[in-house]
Scaffold this motif. Structure first.
Motif, PDB file in Angstrom:
ATOM      1  N   THR A 114      75.302  40.683  72.414  1.00 60.20           N
ATOM      2  CA  THR A 114      74.226  41.080  71.516  1.00 60.20           C
ATOM      3  C   THR A 114      73.256  42.000  72.240  1.00 60.20           C
ATOM      4  N   MET A 115      72.916  43.102  71.609  1.00 60.93           N
ATOM      5  CA  MET A 115      71.911  44.014  72.149  1.00 60.93           C
ATOM      6  C   MET A 115      70.700  43.957  71.231  1.00 60.93           C
ATOM      7  N   TRP A 116      69.560  43.683  71.814  1.00 54.86           N
ATOM      8  CA  TRP A 116      68.318  43.631  71.043  1.00 54.86           C
ATOM      9  C   TRP A 116      67.595  44.953  71.186  1.00 54.86           C
ATOM     10  N   ILE A 117      67.130  45.482  70.065  1.00 55.63           N
ATOM     11  CA  ILE A 117      66.404  46.747  70.096  1.00 55.63           C
ATOM     12  C   ILE A 117      65.036  46.562  69.459  1.00 55.63           C
ATOM     13  N   ALA A 118      64.149  47.486  69.781  1.00 57.06           N
ATOM     14  CA  ALA A 118      62.807  47.462  69.207  1.00 57.06           C
ATOM     15  C   ALA A 118      62.877  47.820  67.721  1.00 57.06           C
ATOM     16  N   PRO A 119      61.939  47.309  66.937  1.00 50.41           N
ATOM     17  CA  PRO A 119      61.962  47.585  65.494  1.00 50.41           C
ATOM     18  C   PRO A 119      61.844  49.069  65.150  1.00 50.41           C
TER      19      PRO A 119
END
Length: 171
Positions: A114-119
């Motif tokens: 999973t890669m989390w990105i900024a909104p």
């Protein structure tokens, strides 16, 4: 990485659906990382599936990279075959930029797939993900195929005598 935009994909501007991206990883790509992999030729196909709340990347990488043989220390090209899925999720952080809050330090909420990105991220630079995928797809021990090691280097290795021979010498 200076060529980051070459390996970037849009995520927020896309409508729900499936999109295909193709990239080539060459010597220049690997040289810019300055890591253990300094050269190679790989073809990358990414199928991005944009859903309502989840974006998923199906990544296939095929090619070869230059590695050092752990047995004879000569360089050779090792085949690369990677097939993986990466989910893209939007995270807000502890500061709470939105209604949801995530503990960015918690290993329970974050994993390798999973890669989390900024909104507010419009694109994702996948160059780091691609390099890591190639590197991690290689076996832990990198050796030439059987019979292809440098014979001169192999001849330099001194093997310790068997314990049985040591016992006979003492008698």
């Amino acid at each position: 990485m200076s060529k980051a935009s070459k390996y970037a994909v849009s995520v927020t501007d896309l409508a729900v659906g499936e999109y295909v991206y193709e990239f080539s990883l060459d010597d220049r790509f690997f040289e810019e990382y300055g890591g253990e992999l300094s050269a190679g030729e790989c073809d990358v196909e990414i199928v991005l599936t944009k859903g309502g709340s989840l974006t998923s990347l199906r990544t296939k990488i095929n090619g070869k990279v230059k590695v050092v043989c752990d047995r004879c220390l000569d360089e050779f090209y090792m085949p690369v075959n990677f097939d993986g899925v990466l989910d893209i999720k939007v995270g807000y952080g502890k500061e709470g930029y939105g209604t949801e809050e995530y503990d960015l330090d918690s290993e329970e909420e974050f994993d390798r797939e999973t890669m989390w990105i900024a909104p507010d991220a419009d694109t994702i630079d996948l160059s780091g993900y691609l390099y890591e995928s190639v590197y991690l797809s290689l076996p832990m021990q990198k050796v030439h195929p059987k019979g292809e090691c440098n014979p001169d280097m192999l001849a330099r290795f001194v093997q310790a005598p068997d314990e049985e021979e040591d016992v006979e010498d003492e008698d």
